[in-house]
Design an enzyme around this catalytic site. Structure first.
Site, PDB file in Angstrom:
ATOM      1  N   HIS A  27      30.894  30.594  15.784  1.00 14.07           N
ATOM      2  CA  HIS A  27      32.253  30.813  15.192  1.00 14.07           C
ATOM      3  C   HIS A  27      33.374  30.299  16.116  1.00 14.07           C
ATOM      4  O   HIS A  27      33.122  30.375  17.509  1.00 14.07           O
ATOM      5  CB  HIS A  27      32.280  32.294  14.951  1.00 14.07           C
ATOM      6  N   ASP A  45      27.374  36.905  20.629  1.00 16.40           N
ATOM      7  CA  ASP A  45      28.314  37.338  19.319  1.00 16.40           C
ATOM      8  C   ASP A  45      27.479  38.066  18.575  1.00 16.40           C
ATOM      9  O   ASP A  45      26.970  37.670  17.857  1.00 16.40           O
ATOM     10  CB  ASP A  45      29.044  36.111  18.963  1.00 16.40           C
ATOM     11  N   GLN A  68      27.839  39.592  13.539  1.00 11.96           N
ATOM     12  CA  GLN A  68      27.189  39.893  12.115  1.00 11.96           C
ATOM     13  C   GLN A  68      25.873  40.834  12.350  1.00 11.96           C
ATOM     14  O   GLN A  68      25.320  40.975  11.308  1.00 11.96           O
ATOM     15  CB  GLN A  68      26.714  38.548  11.561  1.00 11.96           C
ATOM     16  N   LYS A 101      33.620  44.846  10.507  1.00  8.95           N
ATOM     17  CA  LYS A 101      32.338  44.344  10.100  1.00  8.95           C
ATOM     18  C   LYS A 101      31.295  45.538   9.990  1.00  8.95           C
ATOM     19  O   LYS A 101      30.498  45.373   9.107  1.00  8.95           O
ATOM     20  CB  LYS A 101      31.970  43.180  10.747  1.00  8.95           C
ATOM     21  N   CYS A 124      35.419  29.586   9.658  1.00 13.65           N
ATOM     22  CA  CYS A 124      35.747  29.565  11.071  1.00 13.65           C
ATOM     23  C   CYS A 124      34.553  29.304  11.816  1.00 13.65           C
ATOM     24  O   CYS A 124      34.185  29.411  13.082  1.00 13.65           O
ATOM     25  CB  CYS A 124      36.041  30.792  11.993  1.00 13.65           C
TER      26      CYS A 124
END
Length: 405
Positions: free
Chosen positions: A123, A200, A203, A226, A363
């Protein structure tokens, strides 16, 4: 119907209805999850009858709000398997978490000629902050390629690592392809060269069980919105000894020990990195979101969403002119393209059918370049998703193909 299907609780999510009360098939959870009523109620109480500032007030409601705010930090620590709540820093989102690490740790430990390794599928929030560090320090950015099915290639990663590698920053789960990184294997490779690894987890946190000790990473970042919580709050986890050695990122109230015009001394982590009035109500609502998700079971969420993703991939594979991207087994995210139909046109027609998908570069423009497309259509599942959402999406795709056929 599989056990995973019992997870769906659409009635808990008031946002899953249109203005006229019809079902809204929300397949954009990877961008931002809908909120359960329990989270809405928690934030409403925190903004209303319970509201007060934290940490400074000596009156009763302030003390209670402080307890609630710090309880949220402790709940996050439990949820992700942190050794201590002192390893949990509240930030505005994963973007701010990564920028914090880049500006504080990165600008302290990365110098001219050092190497920062990213992957093709990152991202922008896990690319641009490191480019800024490289521009300021003279470090080099290196890019780890992907396997043929869209996973980060750990063999290629190992070949890129050298004693000059200082940091490797990778997505735990791709926001476009849904591919899952073998994070522990990556950490083992990175640590063998004395480097640090940042994951990261935007998700991963909403759909996987997390354990920082098992992952053995050094930094982990994710966003609250999220994870079925509110916007405006996220989490940076880092090893306590690393946070202890990091300089402040922003200056202001709450992050200090003592201030004089001659010299300021700083509070220990995590307060050192939380300048100003914190995101009080957001933290309390995030606590409620974690309770909601944890009660269902992150492992069951992963199985539920992965099963829906596989069902959708199987259905799309049977349609003419559809190209699928990413691995067969994904974490609830399916990206695809339809020949002769721009993803934005598809998204517009689907909206008329009360189906919400994401259309664009997500992104992740370097990944789009790698895939050879300007954009993809992306359907992403949540704990509230079920087979009816897939059926509605397929009806909309078939209508789109008739229009453009």
């Amino acid at each position: 119907m599989s056990d995973a299907a019992t997870l769906t609780r659409k009635a808990d999510f008031p946002g899953l209805l249109t203005a006229d009360g019809k079902p809204w098939h929300y397949l954009d959870t990877a961008a931002s999850a809908q909120k359960p009523q329990a989270v809405i109620d928690a934030m409403t109480r925190a903004l209303g009858r319970d509201y007060a500032t934290v940490h400074r007030g000596v009156y009763g409601r302030s003390a209670q709000m402080t307890l609630g705010y710090e309880a949220a930090r402790k709940r996050v620590a439990e949820f992700i398997g942190a050794r201590s709540e002192n390893e949990v820093v509240f930030v505005r989102g994963a973007t701010e978490a990564i920028n914090l690490v880049a500006s504080s740790w990165g600008m302290t430990h990365i110098g001219e000629g050092d190497r920062i390794v990213l992957s093709t599928l990152e991202h922008h929030s896990n690319i641009v902050p490191w480019q800024m560090v490289a521009e300021r320090t003279g470090a080099q950015i290196e890019v780890c390629p992907l396997t043929e099915d869209g996973r980060i290639d750990l063999g290629a990663l190992e070949a890129l690592l050298t004693p000059r590698t200082k940091l490797v920053a990778l997505a735990h789960v791709s926001n476009v392809l849904g591919s899952v990184l073998d994070a522990r294997a990556a950490a083992n490779l990175v640590h063998a060269f004395g480097a640090k690894i940042l994951l990261d987890g935007c998700q991963a946190a909403p759909r996987m069980a997390l354990d920082m000790a098992a992952l053995d990473c050094d930094f982990y970042a994710f966003s609250g919105h999220k994870l079925y919580g509110p916007t405006g709050i996220g989490v940076l986890w880092a090893r306590e000894e690393i946070l202890d050695a990091m300089p402040p990122w922003q200056g202001g109230g709450a992050m200090i020990d003592r201030v004089t015009f001659e010299k300021t001394t700083y509070a220990p982590p995590p307060q050192r990195f939380e300048a100003g009035t914190p995101m009080i109500t957001e933290a309390i609502a995030l606590h409620a979101a974690i309770d909601y998700v944890d009660a269902l079971g992150p492992d069951r969420l992963f199985a539920h969403e992965s099963a829906l993703a596989q069902q959708l991939r199987d259905a799309l594979r049977g349609l003419n002119s559809v190209t699928l991207f990413g691995p067969e087994q994904s974490a609830g995210i399916v990206s695809f393209a339809i020949e002769g139909v721009h993803p934005h046109d598809l998204g517009t027609i689907l909206d008329e059918e009360h189906v919400a998908i994401r259309a664009g570069h997500h992104c992740a423009q370097p990944l789009m370049d790698h895939l050879g497309v300007p954009a993809t259509a992306r359907a992403s599942f949540g704990l509230y998703s079920d087979e009816s959402d897939i059926a509605a999406l397929l009806r909309g795709i078939e209508r789109t193909q008739r229009i453009f056929g």
